[in-house]
Design a protein around this motif. Structure first.
Motif, PDB file in Angstrom:
ATOM      1  N   GLU A 112       0.836  -1.212   0.000  1.00 53.96           N
ATOM      2  CA  GLU A 112       0.000   0.000   0.000  1.00 53.96           C
ATOM      3  C   GLU A 112       0.868   1.258   0.000  1.00 53.96           C
ATOM      4  O   GLU A 112       0.575   2.228  -0.695  1.00 53.96           O
ATOM      5  CB  GLU A 112      -0.934  -0.009   1.205  1.00 53.96           C
ATOM      6  CG  GLU A 112      -1.933   1.129   1.189  1.00 53.96           C
ATOM      7  CD  GLU A 112      -2.913   1.033   2.322  1.00 53.96           C
ATOM      8  OE1 GLU A 112      -2.605   1.573   3.403  1.00 53.96           O
ATOM      9  OE2 GLU A 112      -3.977   0.421   2.129  1.00 53.96           O
ATOM     10  N   GLN A 113       1.939   1.248   0.779  1.00 62.69           N
ATOM     11  CA  GLN A 113       2.839   2.393   0.804  1.00 62.69           C
ATOM     12  C   GLN A 113       3.549   2.573  -0.536  1.00 62.69           C
ATOM     13  O   GLN A 113       3.726   3.700  -1.002  1.00 62.69           O
ATOM     14  CB  GLN A 113       3.873   2.239   1.919  1.00 62.69           C
ATOM     15  CG  GLN A 113       3.291   2.375   3.308  1.00 62.69           C
ATOM     16  CD  GLN A 113       4.295   2.000   4.383  1.00 62.69           C
ATOM     17  OE1 GLN A 113       5.262   1.276   4.126  1.00 62.69           O
ATOM     18  NE2 GLN A 113       4.058   2.478   5.598  1.00 62.69           N
ATOM     19  N   ALA A 114       3.933   1.475  -1.173  1.00 66.88           N
ATOM     20  CA  ALA A 114       4.592   1.563  -2.477  1.00 66.88           C
ATOM     21  C   ALA A 114       3.640   2.107  -3.537  1.00 66.88           C
ATOM     22  O   ALA A 114       4.025   2.934  -4.368  1.00 66.88           O
ATOM     23  CB  ALA A 114       5.120   0.186  -2.888  1.00 66.88           C
ATOM     24  N   VAL A 115       2.384   1.675  -3.490  1.00 67.55           N
ATOM     25  CA  VAL A 115       1.394   2.195  -4.437  1.00 67.55           C
ATOM     26  C   VAL A 115       1.175   3.681  -4.190  1.00 67.55           C
ATOM     27  O   VAL A 115       1.091   4.485  -5.132  1.00 67.55           O
ATOM     28  CB  VAL A 115       0.069   1.405  -4.329  1.00 67.55           C
ATOM     29  CG1 VAL A 115      -1.042   2.079  -5.105  1.00 67.55           C
ATOM     30  CG2 VAL A 115       0.267  -0.015  -4.809  1.00 67.55           C
ATOM     31  N   PHE A 116       1.097   4.070  -2.914  1.00 66.89           N
ATOM     32  CA  PHE A 116       0.932   5.488  -2.597  1.00 66.89           C
ATOM     33  C   PHE A 116       2.116   6.302  -3.112  1.00 66.89           C
ATOM     34  O   PHE A 116       1.922   7.379  -3.688  1.00 66.89           O
ATOM     35  CB  PHE A 116       0.785   5.699  -1.088  1.00 66.89           C
ATOM     36  CG  PHE A 116       0.806   7.152  -0.706  1.00 66.89           C
ATOM     37  CD1 PHE A 116      -0.312   7.950  -0.907  1.00 66.89           C
ATOM     38  CD2 PHE A 116       1.945   7.730  -0.181  1.00 66.89           C
ATOM     39  CE1 PHE A 116      -0.292   9.294  -0.575  1.00 66.89           C
ATOM     40  CE2 PHE A 116       1.980   9.072   0.148  1.00 66.89           C
ATOM     41  CZ  PHE A 116       0.852   9.859  -0.053  1.00 66.89           C
ATOM     42  N   LEU A 117       3.322   5.810  -2.906  1.00 69.16           N
ATOM     43  CA  LEU A 117       4.500   6.539  -3.397  1.00 69.16           C
ATOM     44  C   LEU A 117       4.483   6.662  -4.915  1.00 69.16           C
ATOM     45  O   LEU A 117       4.860   7.702  -5.468  1.00 69.16           O
ATOM     46  CB  LEU A 117       5.776   5.862  -2.912  1.00 69.16           C
ATOM     47  CG  LEU A 117       6.061   5.981  -1.408  1.00 69.16           C
ATOM     48  CD1 LEU A 117       7.269   5.137  -1.034  1.00 69.16           C
ATOM     49  CD2 LEU A 117       6.261   7.420  -1.011  1.00 69.16           C
ATOM     50  N   GLY A 118       4.047   5.623  -5.601  1.00 70.47           N
ATOM     51  CA  GLY A 118       3.937   5.688  -7.054  1.00 70.47           C
ATOM     52  C   GLY A 118       2.907   6.713  -7.500  1.00 70.47           C
ATOM     53  O   GLY A 118       3.151   7.508  -8.421  1.00 70.47           O
TER      54      GLY A 118
END
Length: 171
Positions: free
Chosen positions: A12-18
């Protein structure tokens, strides 16, 4: 295997950063592109990114509202206003002479606002979202917030008519 000095982000954090990187890139292109039509398309892309953030926050109603209002209405209005204006879709002029001073000011403003936001203790709650939250929001739109809601819709209609009147050829 050596350990990392920082924890790996969750999915979820990686998707948010993207999504955040996409929004920042689209916003920068909105400001930096010389072609006004392309800049408006990048603004629309940034609006889509914000809708993606709303989906990550599990605020689907806000995401759909973002798509309908900002992309479906505002961005379309901007694109039509640009297309109705003659010659505005061509390349804009060179950068302004004060662009470097503005860039420095923007960096200082960012640092200042970031320092203020870091000093705020944000209230959090563990309460569950009420099951009738959408129904209450709809009731408020047609109840106590009906007049401001209609004023905004009339204002957008007047802006659209005004842009068409300004853009049309004089007879």
């Amino acid at each position: 295997m050596p350990t990392l000095p920082f924890p790996l982000p969750t999915v979820e954090q990686a998707v948010f950063l993207g999504i955040a990187a996409f929004i920042i890139a689209a916003a920068l292109l909105t400001v930096l592109l010389r072609n006004l039509f392309h800049a408006s398309l990048c603004l629309t892309a940034a609006f889509f990114g914000v809708a993606g953030v709303y989906i990550l926050l599990q605020a689907e109603f806000l995401a759909v509202t973002q798509v309908l209002v900002y992309i479906g209405a505002i961005a379309t209005l901007i694109v039509f206003a640009i297309m109705l204006s003659r010659g505005i879709t061509s390349q804009a002029g060179r950068l302004n002479a004060q662009w470097s001073a503005v860039a420095v000011g923007a960096v200082f403003l960012f640092i200042f606002l970031t320092s203020i936001l870091r000093g705020i203790t944000w209230p959090t709650t563990t309460e569950a979202v009420p099951t009738d939250a959408i129904a209450r929001l709809g009731a408020d739109f047609v109840g106590s917030y009906l007049v401001p809601f209609e004023v905004v819709s009339v204002l957008l209609l007047v802006a659209l008519i005004g842009s068409i009147m300004i853009a049309r050829e004089r007879a």
